[in-house]
Design a protein around this motif. Structure first.
Motif, short mmCIF file in Angstrom:
data_model
loop_
_atom_site.label_atom_id
_atom_site.label_comp_id
_atom_site.label_asym_id
_atom_site.label_seq_id
_atom_site.Cartn_x
_atom_site.Cartn_y
_atom_site.Cartn_z
N ASP A 161 -10.28 -3.45 0.81
CA ASP A 161 -9.56 -4.59 0.24
C ASP A 161 -10.06 -5.87 0.94
O ASP A 161 -9.65 -6.19 2.04
N TYR A 172 0.81 -1.23 0.00
CA TYR A 172 0.00 0.00 0.00
C TYR A 172 0.84 1.28 0.00
O TYR A 172 0.61 2.16 -0.84
N ASN A 230 -8.45 -2.90 5.12
CA ASN A 230 -8.21 -4.29 4.72
C ASN A 230 -8.65 -5.24 5.84
O ASN A 230 -8.08 -5.24 6.92
N ASN A 245 -3.90 -8.80 5.92
CA ASN A 245 -2.54 -9.24 5.74
C ASN A 245 -1.71 -8.07 6.26
O ASN A 245 -1.84 -6.97 5.71
C1 LIG Z 1 -4.24 -7.66 1.46
C2 LIG Z 1 -3.91 -8.02 0.06
N1 LIG Z 1 -4.47 -7.30 -0.93
C3 LIG Z 1 -4.22 -7.57 -2.22
C4 LIG Z 1 -3.38 -8.60 -2.58
C5 LIG Z 1 -3.12 -8.81 -4.05
O1 LIG Z 1 -3.48 -10.02 -4.52
P1 LIG Z 1 -3.25 -10.42 -6.03
O2 LIG Z 1 -2.60 -9.30 -6.75
O3 LIG Z 1 -2.39 -11.63 -5.99
O4 LIG Z 1 -4.61 -10.70 -6.58
C6 LIG Z 1 -2.74 -9.36 -1.59
C7 LIG Z 1 -1.79 -10.42 -1.94
O5 LIG Z 1 -0.92 -10.80 -1.20
C8 LIG Z 1 -3.04 -9.07 -0.24
O6 LIG Z 1 -2.48 -9.78 0.76
#
Ligand SMILES: Cc1ncc(COP(=O)(O)O)c(C=O)c1O
Length: 403
Positions: free
Chosen positions: A206, A130, A173, A177
């Motif tokens: 997200d 981000y 989010n 993660n």
């Molecule tokens: C919180 C979060 N958002 C977005 C993504 C993006 O995922 P992708 O680009 O693989 O679809 C990830 C991947 O690790 C993530 O952990």
């Protein structure tokens, strides 16, 4: 001829620390070391067979050409149905964007909207990309820390005090993660109440880990909790995590038509459409059977419980039990300041992760990479036996540290 120099925007960006950890683990493995890598953010399961079959069928049917820039109609319709079914959100086709991964969706939205000086509120611990994507889009990340005491969740007061005239977005989010923390409907409502008072702030939700939640947790997303915010919310999701399709590169979002159109303009001059075959596979993923999710989540939950309890038995480590995703974010505060048998001082979480990898061959990502120390992230999307061995090694490493 003058030498190479990178752009000012790129100079502010750091290379992905999660990829760096995975790379270091790979190098040590190549040297013959016995390494367990818990750094990667992807399910260890394979893409379900019915989705693979749909991709094979798409190739045979000749779906191998350029498509509409921001997604084929069939996929947009499957996404509209998904948003209705799971989130009670209503969209038209011109309010849906499909891109090569959730990452690309977020990047397109930031590039399409930010001017130099515009601020993006990012609660920490945050997904590593981000702040850097904000920099690439010429914006300014405003990091707001969410404490372990508050289960790594942003409080309404902290949100309120981070908002300025220059705030363009808040990135929200859940499940998160790197922490696995997921916001309840009531917790989201407390934040949306703040956002209702600031109508220049847009919300980027997200929801990539929506389907990976445990113990009956009820997932909710801001535009669903507060429909008045829908006109300034981009709700993002994707195929990567729920359907174990990280390599297929499909992410999508629903939001106001002018924003979706601007994101399409970015894509039309950069990536063009996401992979045609992956789009057809994603139609099947979204419309097809979801029965496999319950089995996979049961396996993830078992691993989460084992990892949390084994980590809490390690000296100096304390780990809370998150609601979703496949990460835990334990504190290593009790190890800071101690020495390894070789005499190295564990000065911070980065040193903890480095010494753990060197001594016991367990690769984890240090908390500073996610904006909150002293912690580290473990991805438990790995085989149970491997996780058990990794946790045993972490216990051994912690026991070897001396004050
Ligand atoms: C919180 C979060 N958002 C977005 C993504 C993006 O995922 P992708 O680009 O693989 O679809 C990830 C991947 O690790 C993530 O952990």
């Amino acid at each position: 001829m003058s030498g190479f120099s990178q752009s000012d925007a790129l100079a502010r960006v750091k290379p992905s620390p999660t990829l760096a950890v995975t790379q270091r683990a790979r190098e040590l493995k190549a040297e013959g070391r016995d390494i367990i890598s818990l750094g990667a953010g992807e399910p260890d399961f394979d893409t379900p067979q019915h989705i693979k079959d749909a991709a094979k069928k798409a190739i045979d049917a000749g779906h191998t050409k350029y498509t509409a820039v921001d997604g084929i109609t069939e996929l947009k319709d499957a996404i509209i149905a998904k948003f209705k079914r799971d989130n009670d959100l209503s969209f038209e086709r011109n309010e849906i964007s499909v891109a090569p991964g959730g990452k690309a969706v977020i990047y397109n939205a930031l590039v399409a909207t930010l001017n130099p000086g515009d601020e993006v509120i990012i609660p920490a611990p945050y997904w590593v990309s981000y702040p850097d994507m904000t920099y690439l889009a010429s914006g300014t990340p405003v990091v707001v820390k969410a404490s372990a005491e508050n289960h790594f969740k942003l409080t309404p007061d902290a949100l309120e005090s981070a908002i300025t005239d220059k705030t363009r977005w808040i990135i929200f989010n859940s499940p998160s993660n790197p922490t696995g923390a997921a916001y309840s409907k009531a917790e989201i409502e407390a934040l949306t109440d703040v956002l209702l008072r600031h109508d220049h702030v847009w919300i980027m939700a997200d929801d990539m880990y929506e389907h990976i939640v445990y113990d009956g947790f009820q997932f909710a997303t801001p535009a669903q909790v507060e429909p008045k915010l829908a006109e300034r919310t981009l709700t993002i999701n994707g195929a990567s995590k729920a359907y174990a399709m990280t390599g297929w590169r499909i992410g999508y979002a629903g939001g106001p038509a002018p924003l979706i159109k601007a994101m399409s303009k970015v894509m039309s001059q950069s990536t063009s459409n996401p992979c045609s075959v992956s789009q057809w596979a994603s139609v099947e993923a979204l419309n097809g059977d979801h029965g496999f999710l319950a089995d996979r989540n049961a396996a993830f939950r078992e691993r989460r419980d084992m990892v949390v309890s084994m980590l809490n038995e390690a000296d100096g480590i304390s780990c809370s039990r998150p609601e979703g995703a496949f990460y835990v974010y334990p504190s290593c505060e009790g190890a800071i300041g101690k020495k390894t048998p070789g005499g190295a001082v564990i000065e911070n979480d980065e040193a903890f992760a480095k010494e753990l990898l060197d001594a016991e061959g367990v690769a984890v990502v240090f908390g500073a990479a996610f904006g909150l120390s002293p912690f580290f992230r473990i991805s438990y999307a790995a085989a149970t036996e491997e996780l058990k061995e990794a946790c045993t090694r972490i216990q051994k490493f912690c026991a070897s540290l001396k004050a």
